[in-house]
Scaffold this motif. Structure first.
Motif, PDB file in Angstrom:
ATOM      1  N   LEU A 208      -5.868 -26.591  -4.988  1.00 58.22           N
ATOM      2  CA  LEU A 208      -4.813 -25.201  -5.002  1.00 58.22           C
ATOM      3  C   LEU A 208      -5.472 -24.290  -3.321  1.00 58.22           C
ATOM      4  CD1 LEU A 208      -5.414 -23.688  -8.396  1.00 58.22           C
ATOM      5  CD2 LEU A 208      -3.120 -24.897  -7.372  1.00 58.22           C
ATOM      6  N   TYR A 209      -4.376 -23.963  -2.882  1.00 61.70           N
ATOM      7  CA  TYR A 209      -4.443 -23.046  -1.599  1.00 61.70           C
ATOM      8  C   TYR A 209      -4.761 -21.505  -2.077  1.00 61.70           C
ATOM      9  CZ  TYR A 209      -4.328 -20.963   3.511  1.00 61.70           C
ATOM     10  OH  TYR A 209      -4.696 -20.583   4.462  1.00 61.70           O
ATOM     11  N   GLU A 210      -6.170 -20.957  -2.248  1.00 59.16           N
ATOM     12  CA  GLU A 210      -6.772 -19.731  -2.898  1.00 59.16           C
ATOM     13  C   GLU A 210      -7.641 -19.090  -1.129  1.00 59.16           C
ATOM     14  OE1 GLU A 210      -6.682 -20.280  -7.486  1.00 59.16           O
ATOM     15  OE2 GLU A 210      -8.312 -20.553  -6.392  1.00 59.16           O
ATOM     16  N   ASN A 211      -7.422 -18.079  -0.926  1.00 63.56           N
ATOM     17  CA  ASN A 211      -8.528 -17.274  -0.441  1.00 63.56           C
ATOM     18  C   ASN A 211      -8.500 -18.109   1.303  1.00 63.56           C
ATOM     19  OD1 ASN A 211      -9.352 -15.182  -2.492  1.00 63.56           O
ATOM     20  ND2 ASN A 211     -10.516 -17.112  -2.855  1.00 63.56           N
ATOM     21  N   ASN A 215      -9.166 -25.434  -1.967  1.00 61.55           N
ATOM     22  CA  ASN A 215     -10.000 -26.020  -3.309  1.00 61.55           C
ATOM     23  C   ASN A 215      -9.743 -27.155  -3.559  1.00 61.55           C
ATOM     24  OD1 ASN A 215     -11.466 -23.268  -2.501  1.00 61.55           O
ATOM     25  ND2 ASN A 215      -9.966 -22.292  -3.423  1.00 61.55           N
ATOM     26  N   SER A 240     -14.487 -27.320  -0.440  1.00 59.94           N
ATOM     27  CA  SER A 240     -13.334 -26.305  -0.351  1.00 59.94           C
ATOM     28  C   SER A 240     -13.281 -26.945   1.414  1.00 59.94           C
ATOM     29  CB  SER A 240     -13.215 -24.812  -0.023  1.00 59.94           C
ATOM     30  OG  SER A 240     -13.565 -24.432  -1.677  1.00 59.94           O
TER      31      SER A 240
END
Length: 499
Positions: A208-211, A215, A240
């Motif tokens: 997942l692409y977060e912040n 990740n 990450s």
């Protein structure tokens, strides 16, 4: 679990299958007669096996025969030369492979060959199926022995076979199992899976692409085995990265985790080894060992990782200068010949020690180039030939020679089946013939969609099956430029022999 428990037994003497001099061959060709256990000439020390499969092959001959206890299998009218014989002993009541072995044989004109195949038990797990996807994400399960289709499912990904012969796969945002077609919904789409036969655990990977970070998260149920369908799934973030990645593979055996990704700016893909206890990994501090493809002279991308029963790490490397483009209604991979004048379509199986401390073997790699030439006719070469902006009369090809096609890879993609001391690999790539303007012969791209076996005893690579393009395509390959047209209006599609 019986097959899994057998894997802890150390390698031991299993049996001998004897090839006997029982009759003379023709004056020109030879023959081989194989005495199966149970006869007076074939020593045998295992009572469970009742079916024997013997295969004799070389580059020009491939024949498989079955027999039973005390029987004899004959291969006749054989051209003189070197052959490989493999044998498997099966317990048909429990569908268990009891032992296997291989031997190199030299057949002489007018003679029979006397040989012995030593049968040993070197592992308990064997794949019932050869599992692979085509370019349109359809999943196929082929019977291992007959290499024929058993079943298929549309839009299904990341298949893995467990110790009991059931297949896990991902489809429609759920994990499915072929045992009663059980399934479980997964909140987010997954991007990979792995089945650890040593612990009977099925792992799934989510990215997942977060912040502003990618990740990488591994997911598994709290308990072992197929409880992934009836217990809470725990998510364990592995690590990450900030840079965008273009490929990712992973494998787990116990608490040994191996993973690899290729990020923006990386000059060579790195394979990492770390101990994994469901906690996040710091690549700088927690990785025990890492190794780059360039460290052992390879380039390209890692397309698959697997840990074999003895702890050996198998990595597939694919090196093909293709660009990934979307062309409705299907995905295509375009070879770029005109841009560079150099074409790569090669790959390797790399065997690494369990701690990545050394490279054990690099198999099937083409490390030298050859020149593929086009015959031009000076200014008479048409302006709409290949390429359109200039006249290239040859390309530099890092592609196996045609005569090496059964011993080298065009572009390995996945390990699709595992047997004791044998892997089956899905291989896909291309070879080329350039136009001959003088004789009005078109150029052509020859695509290869193949199942390749690798014998881990003698490291021989063989083609188990090659699919025609109208059967199955692992990738939908195309070539930029107008390779198959040499003049306006010239429609003869005849080409030179593949080289």
């Amino acid at each position: 679990m019986k097959k899994l428990l057998l894997s802890i037994i150390s390698v031991f003497f299993f049996a001998f299958i004897s090839c006997m001099n029982m009759s003379s061959g023709s004056s020109e060709n030879g023959s081989v007669r194989v005495a199966l256990p149970g006869s007076s000439r074939a020593a045998y020390s295992k009572d469970n096996a009742d079916k024997f499969i013997v295969r004799l092959y070389n580059d020009d001959f491939d024949q498989t025969e079955e027999g039973s206890l005390g029987g004899v299998i004959e291969f006749g009218d054989l051209e003189p030369g070197k052959y490989t014989a493999t044998a498997e002993a099966w317990n048909t009541d429990e569908n268990i492979l009891e032992g296997s072995g291989s031997a190199e044989i030299k057949v002489k004109a007018g003679e029979n060959t006397d040989c012995t195949i030593k049968m040993i038990l070197e592992g308990a797990f064997y794949s019932k199926y050869i599992l692979f996807n085509d370019y349109d994400s359809n999943l196929y399960a082929y019977d291992y022995s007959t290499c024929t289709e058993n079943w298929s499912k549309q839009k299904s990904y990341y298949p893995k076979e467990n110790n009991d012969g059931y297949v896990y796969y991902y489809s429609n945002q759920g994990i499915y199992c072929t045992e009663n077609d059980r399934h479980r919904y997964i909140e987010n789409s997954i991007e990979g899976s792995y089945y650890d036969r040593s612990t009977d655990k099925f792992w799934i990977l989510n990215v997942l692409y977060e912040n502003s970070k990618y990740n990488f998260t591994l997911m598994n149920s709290t308990n072992e085995g197929d409880s992934i369908f009836n217990t809470e799934i725990k998510k364990h973030k592995v690590f990450s990265i900030i840079n965008k990645y273009s490929s990712f593979s992973f494998a787990i055996q116990g608490d040994n985790l191996y993973f690899t990704y290729l990020g923006d700016g990386d000059d060579s893909q790195t394979i990492y080894y770390a101990k994994y206890n469901n906690t996040e990994i710091d690549i700088d501090d927690d990785v025990k060992k890492k190794i780059k493809l360039s460290d052992f002279g390879l380039s390209g991308k890692v397309t698959d990782l697997a840990v074999l029963e003895d702890g050996t790490v198998a990595a597939l490397v694919r090196d093909a200068n293709t660009s990934y483009e979307y062309s409705y209604p299907e995905y295509k991979y375009f070879y770029k010949i005109a841009d560079e004048g150099t074409v790569y379509s090669r790959g390797a199986l790399v065997l690494l020690s369990s701690g990545l401390s050394k490279v054990e073997k690099v198999l099937g790699w083409t490390d030298s180039f050859r020149t593929i030439e086009a015959k031009l006719n000076g200014s008479d070469a048409p302006y709409n030939g290949v390429p359109s902006d200039s006249q290239i009369d040859s390309i530099t090809a890092y592609i196996p020679e045609y005569e090496e096609r059964n011993s080298h890879f065009y572009g390995p993609m996945r390990i699709v089946a595992v047997r004791p001391k044998e892997l089956v690999i899905a291989d896909c790539g291309a070879n080329f013939v350039l136009p001959d303007y003088s004789d009005k012969k078109n150029g052509k791209m020859f695509t290869h969609n193949r199942l390749m076996t690798v014998n881990l005893r003698n490291f021989a690579i063989r083609c188990k099956k090659e699919f025609n393009e109208d059967e199955i395509k692992f990738q939908n390959l195309a070539v930029s430029g107008n390779l198959e047209s040499v003049t306006a209006g010239w429609t003869d599609l005849s080409v030179e022999d593949e080289k």
